[in-house]
Write an enzyme that holds these catalytic residues in place. Structure first.
Site, mmCIF file in Angstrom:
data_model
loop_
_atom_site.group_PDB
_atom_site.id
_atom_site.type_symbol
_atom_site.label_atom_id
_atom_site.label_comp_id
_atom_site.label_asym_id
_atom_site.label_seq_id
_atom_site.Cartn_x
_atom_site.Cartn_y
_atom_site.Cartn_z
ATOM 1 N N ARG A 128 0.847 -1.203 0.000
ATOM 2 C CA ARG A 128 0.000 0.000 0.000
ATOM 3 C C ARG A 128 0.879 1.249 0.000
ATOM 4 O O ARG A 128 0.573 2.235 -0.655
ATOM 5 C CB ARG A 128 -0.960 0.011 1.212
ATOM 6 C CG ARG A 128 -1.664 1.353 1.389
ATOM 7 C CD ARG A 128 -2.991 1.302 2.141
ATOM 8 N NE ARG A 128 -2.992 0.430 3.286
ATOM 9 C CZ ARG A 128 -2.395 0.676 4.457
ATOM 10 N NH1 ARG A 128 -1.742 1.804 4.661
ATOM 11 N NH2 ARG A 128 -2.451 -0.198 5.436
ATOM 12 N N TYR A 147 -16.612 16.554 -15.550
ATOM 13 C CA TYR A 147 -17.058 15.160 -15.521
ATOM 14 C C TYR A 147 -18.137 14.978 -14.431
ATOM 15 O O TYR A 147 -17.995 15.489 -13.316
ATOM 16 C CB TYR A 147 -15.838 14.288 -15.241
ATOM 17 C CG TYR A 147 -16.145 12.829 -15.083
ATOM 18 C CD1 TYR A 147 -16.535 12.073 -16.169
ATOM 19 C CD2 TYR A 147 -16.060 12.211 -13.839
ATOM 20 C CE1 TYR A 147 -16.830 10.728 -16.029
ATOM 21 C CE2 TYR A 147 -16.342 10.872 -13.689
ATOM 22 C CZ TYR A 147 -16.731 10.139 -14.785
ATOM 23 O OH TYR A 147 -17.021 8.812 -14.642
ATOM 24 N N LYS A 157 -9.030 6.267 -19.319
ATOM 25 C CA LYS A 157 -9.368 6.765 -20.650
ATOM 26 C C LYS A 157 -8.168 6.631 -21.596
ATOM 27 O O LYS A 157 -7.736 5.526 -21.850
ATOM 28 C CB LYS A 157 -9.892 8.198 -20.539
ATOM 29 C CG LYS A 157 -10.910 8.393 -19.395
ATOM 30 C CD LYS A 157 -12.197 7.627 -19.588
ATOM 31 C CE LYS A 157 -13.079 7.580 -18.335
ATOM 32 N NZ LYS A 157 -13.361 8.857 -17.697
HETATM 33 C C1 LIG Z 1 -13.738 9.276 -16.427
HETATM 34 C C2 LIG Z 1 -13.298 10.582 -15.952
HETATM 35 C C3 LIG Z 1 -13.027 10.810 -14.599
HETATM 36 C C4 LIG Z 1 -13.227 9.749 -13.537
HETATM 37 O O1 LIG Z 1 -12.346 8.694 -13.688
HETATM 38 P P1 LIG Z 1 -12.654 7.176 -13.246
HETATM 39 O O2 LIG Z 1 -11.397 6.487 -13.630
HETATM 40 O O3 LIG Z 1 -13.873 6.726 -13.992
HETATM 41 O O4 LIG Z 1 -12.890 7.195 -11.776
HETATM 42 C C5 LIG Z 1 -12.581 12.071 -14.228
HETATM 43 N N1 LIG Z 1 -12.434 13.067 -15.136
HETATM 44 C C6 LIG Z 1 -12.700 12.885 -16.437
HETATM 45 C C7 LIG Z 1 -12.501 14.018 -17.390
HETATM 46 C C8 LIG Z 1 -13.142 11.648 -16.895
HETATM 47 O O5 LIG Z 1 -13.421 11.495 -18.194
#
Ligand SMILES: *Cc1c(COP(=O)(O)O)cnc(C)c1O
Length: 396
Positions: free
Chosen positions: A53, A105, A202
């Site tokens: 961790r 988001y 992403k």
């Molecule tokens: C998807 C996303 C998040 C959140 O991320 P997760 O990995 O789904 O928790 C935050 N900011 C943006 C711009 C995103 O597209």
């Protein structure tokens, strides 16, 4: 491998933070799938590690790699993008105030308004493209400004350098969520931001096969605080996830080049299509902040927002008809996705705010993948004409 600052992005993407395994010579960073590390004598650790961790060699390699790509001194990885966001908020105290971009988001919006509000941290939504609005919202309780650029889904561009000046002169921490642009297209730290946040789920991951987040900074004091919260809260990524992301960052530049190329062609095609009312893409001259986008980013990314010449039913048919563009939330993978923000990703945004932001019933968001672009265009063309067949738009 010894990379230094004079190496270009692609070289750093492949080599930064990684070296052949000292015990075997394995060229790739091993998956150190272990929770703990044996000690020679109580309190006397053998290498640098005692418990995963706190730190793990596979995660260390990823954190160093991402830090390098963002031009940061420090990097920390988390189990998701929202976990990373929450860690930044945990630096604040009850009574503090945050200025939040009005088009962020949905999960970020929810975290600020429904979780941290309960802990006494107040959030004020601001249009970050309007610098006067940002200045006027500042008071001595504001401790953090959080913005995204380009935004989701209306792809507004914020002048990071200009907002960072406002933040600095008021002793406010500026955090930029760089998920849409990726470090390949934008390095907010060099434009004056204090913290960069990524959902590595992403583009950085790029293959729609893992959830993760990261925070990058050049500020030692901020890093120490974030690292302490990472250790204390424990929202760390799994070791296998770190390995998958190290695989992904090696192709980030190549994927982003193709995402940008494909999206530019798809945007131009949609812009000339009778069935499309309006296209938002930072690379189009018609984008309200095209000049700023050109100044701030060497390319315009893979996200496109379009308004179909129709309503909710036509949009629904379009999303049901595409075959290559899969109807799904998320973005940034090698495969193309299509989604309807008003029904899907932004359904939790109140209707009046959706209207103010332009998230209408005919707004469709595309994450353009790296398939062959002629196939992508044919898929969209077919879906749009099917959606508008028999509607008033096709008759006009
Ligand atoms: C998807 C996303 C998040 C959140 O991320 P997760 O990995 O789904 O928790 C935050 N900011 C943006 C711009 C995103 O597209």
């Amino acid at each position: 491998m010894h990379v230094n600052d004079s190496h270009q992005f692609g070289t750093r993407a492949i080599h930064a933070g990684q070296q052949p395994d000292p015990s075997t010579g394995a060229i790739m960073t091993p998956i150190y799938q272990t929770s703990t590390f044996v000690q020679r004598s109580p309190g006397e650790i053998i290498g640098e590690y005692d418990y995963s961790r706190a730190a793990n060699p596979t995660r260390d390699a990823l954190e160093a790699n991402l830090a390098n790509l963002e031009g940061a001194k420090h990097g920390l990885c988390f189990s998701s993008g929202v976990a990373a966001t929450g860690v930044v908020l945990h630096m604040l105290s009850a009574g503090d105030k945050v200025l939040l971009g009005d088009d962020v988001y949905g999960g970020t919006n929810r975290l600020f308004h429904r979780v941290f509000a309960q802990l006494g941290i107040e959030t004020v939504m601001v249009d970050m493209t309007n610098l006067d609005e940002v200045k006027n919202a500042v008071d001595d309780r504001v401790k953090l400004i959080w913005l995204e650029t380009p935004t989701n889904p209306t792809l507004k561009i914020t002048d990071i350098e200009a907002v960072s000046k406002i933040a600095k002169s008021n002793n406010i921490i500026l955090a930029v969520d760089n998920t849409f642009a990726t470090p390949y297209l934008q390095n907010p730290l060099t434009l004056g931001a204090d913290i960069v946040c990524h959902s590595t789920t992403k583009y950085i991951g790029g293959h729609s096969d893992s959830i993760g987040g990261a925070l990058l900074t050049n500020n030692d004091e901020i890093h120490q605080k974030l690292k302490f919260i990472q250790l204390s809260e424990g929202a760390v990524p799994g070791i296998m996830e770190c390995f998958l992301l190290l695989r992904s960052t090696k192709t980030l530049h190549v994927r982003m080049q193709r995402h940008c190329e494909n999206a530019a062609k798809v945007a131009a095609f949609l812009d000339n299509h009778d069935g499309v009312e309006r296209v938002i893409y930072p690379g189009l001259e018609s984008h309200p902040q095209h000049e700023l986008a050109k100044k701030q980013m060497p390319g315009f990314g893979g996200m496109i927002t379009m308004y179909l010449r129709g309503g909710i039913e036509e949009s629904r048919t379009m999303l049901e008809t595409t075959k290559l563009f899969a109807c799904a939330e998320s973005l940034g993978g090698v495969e193309s996705l299509i989604e309807h923000p008003a029904i899907m990703t932004h359904a939790s945004v109140p209707a009046d705010q959706r209207e103010k932001l332009g998230i209408d019933d005919n707004l469709v968001r595309l994450s353009v993948g790296i398939e062959d672009v002629t196939d992508l265009i044919a898929d969209l063309d077919h879906a749009i004409s099917t959606a508008l067949k028999g509607s008033k738009a096709s008759a006009s």
